[in-house]
Design an enzyme around this catalytic site. Structure first.
Site, PDB file in Angstrom:
ATOM      1  N   PHE A  25       0.823  -1.205   0.000  1.00 12.01           N
ATOM      2  CA  PHE A  25       0.000   0.000   0.000  1.00 12.01           C
ATOM      3  C   PHE A  25       0.860   1.261   0.000  1.00 12.01           C
ATOM      4  O   PHE A  25       0.508   2.254  -0.637  1.00 12.01           O
ATOM      5  CB  PHE A  25      -0.967  -0.024   1.185  1.00 12.01           C
ATOM      6  CG  PHE A  25      -2.226   0.748   0.943  1.00 12.01           C
ATOM      7  CD1 PHE A  25      -3.166   0.307   0.028  1.00 12.01           C
ATOM      8  CD2 PHE A  25      -2.475   1.919   1.628  1.00 12.01           C
ATOM      9  CE1 PHE A  25      -4.331   1.021  -0.204  1.00 12.01           C
ATOM     10  CE2 PHE A  25      -3.635   2.646   1.404  1.00 12.01           C
ATOM     11  CZ  PHE A  25      -4.563   2.200   0.488  1.00 12.01           C
ATOM     12  N   LEU A  28       2.048   1.650  -3.513  1.00 15.17           N
ATOM     13  CA  LEU A  28       0.925   2.077  -4.345  1.00 15.17           C
ATOM     14  C   LEU A  28       0.641   3.564  -4.119  1.00 15.17           C
ATOM     15  O   LEU A  28       0.414   4.306  -5.076  1.00 15.17           O
ATOM     16  CB  LEU A  28      -0.321   1.243  -4.027  1.00 15.17           C
ATOM     17  CG  LEU A  28      -1.587   1.636  -4.775  1.00 15.17           C
ATOM     18  CD1 LEU A  28      -1.403   1.470  -6.282  1.00 15.17           C
ATOM     19  CD2 LEU A  28      -2.774   0.817  -4.280  1.00 15.17           C
ATOM     20  N   HIS A  29       0.672   4.002  -2.882  1.00 18.06           N
ATOM     21  CA  HIS A  29       0.452   5.412  -2.538  1.00 18.06           C
ATOM     22  C   HIS A  29       1.436   6.310  -3.294  1.00 18.06           C
ATOM     23  O   HIS A  29       1.047   7.313  -3.906  1.00 18.06           O
ATOM     24  CB  HIS A  29       0.592   5.581  -1.028  1.00 18.06           C
ATOM     25  CG  HIS A  29       0.593   6.983  -0.537  1.00 18.06           C
ATOM     26  ND1 HIS A  29      -0.414   7.882  -0.797  1.00 18.06           N
ATOM     27  CD2 HIS A  29       1.501   7.654   0.227  1.00 18.06           C
ATOM     28  CE1 HIS A  29      -0.122   9.048  -0.226  1.00 18.06           C
ATOM     29  NE2 HIS A  29       1.029   8.924   0.394  1.00 18.06           N
ATOM     30  N   ARG A  30       2.711   5.942  -3.285  1.00 17.36           N
ATOM     31  CA  ARG A  30       3.732   6.724  -4.004  1.00 17.36           C
ATOM     32  C   ARG A  30       3.467   6.713  -5.507  1.00 17.36           C
ATOM     33  O   ARG A  30       3.552   7.738  -6.178  1.00 17.36           O
ATOM     34  CB  ARG A  30       5.122   6.181  -3.717  1.00 17.36           C
ATOM     35  CG  ARG A  30       5.651   6.608  -2.375  1.00 17.36           C
ATOM     36  CD  ARG A  30       7.121   6.183  -2.187  1.00 17.36           C
ATOM     37  NE  ARG A  30       7.272   5.751  -0.818  1.00 17.36           N
ATOM     38  CZ  ARG A  30       7.369   4.495  -0.412  1.00 17.36           C
ATOM     39  NH1 ARG A  30       7.393   3.515  -1.272  1.00 17.36           N
ATOM     40  NH2 ARG A  30       7.477   4.207   0.864  1.00 17.36           N
ATOM     41  N   ALA A 172      -4.838  10.291  -2.733  1.00 20.20           N
ATOM     42  CA  ALA A 172      -3.510   9.712  -2.921  1.00 20.20           C
ATOM     43  C   ALA A 172      -3.429   8.247  -2.505  1.00 20.20           C
ATOM     44  O   ALA A 172      -2.469   7.566  -2.827  1.00 20.20           O
ATOM     45  CB  ALA A 172      -2.479  10.529  -2.148  1.00 20.20           C
TER      46      ALA A 172
END
Length: 184
Positions: A25, A28-30, A172
């Site tokens: 996660f 994925l956020h980045r 985000a």
């Protein structure tokens, strides 16, 4: 949201599912911030008391291709299984997956209010009684803030099922309180 792609965290004897899901996660956020801001939504098909071990990415085929052509999963490839991009099944319902921020313990709120200068140490217990504490049983993913470096629980709520999609932008983390993703 005509297309989706699933990422499944594989069992590992050295690392727990929750730890690997947190790492996935975070990556994925980045990646969403760098390559697909607001255009990819996420869902958790095994959502229950925990988010589960699968993240489903929802968007257009073109946007999912853009993301998959980056090396955002570098370092986790041995710990995840990622499917091909697929079409959303006909007749799928829709729902929101949103972030819920809990104002946790009254003590933490008091310390923050004193540190920020909003209240004195004497005023804090008066203005922030124990009854201000909040808790939740929602599923969460432990994440680390990129800006502050602090770890926190990202609580996730699945909204009610709806027959029609609702357009909107995703944050985000791929979550939205308004925009829906297919649920099947």
């Amino acid at each position: 949201m005509e297309s989706y792609q699933e990422i499944r965290v594989l069992p590992d004897p050295e690392f727990g599912t929750e730890l690997l899901m947190a790492a996935l996660f975070a990556k994925l956020h980045r990646a969403l911030g760098q390559h697909a801001a607001g255009k990819i939504g996420v869902s958790f098909p095994h959502y229950a008391k925990k988010p589960g071990n699968v993240i489903r990415l929802h968007s257009t085929t073109a946007m999912l291709n853009v993301l998959s052509q980056t090396s955002w999963l570098k370092g986790l490839n041995d710990h995840v299984d990622i499917t091909e991009i697929r079409d959303v099944p006909a007749g799928a319902k829709h729902c929101c997956f949103s972030r819920v921020q809990v104002k946790s313990s009254a003590e933490r709120l008091r310390r923050r209010s004193v540190k920020k200068g909003w209240l004195s140490e004497e005023e804090a217990p008066v203005h922030i009684p124990e009854s201000k504490s909040q808790t939740t049983q929602l599923p969460f993913i432990q994440v680390k803030s990129l800006s502050t470096g602090e770890s926190f629980r990202l609580f996730i709520r699945r909204g009610v099922l709806q027959p029609d999609p609702v357009e909107g932008a995703f944050g985000a983390y791929g979550l939205s309180a308004v925009a829906t993703v297919p649920w099947f």
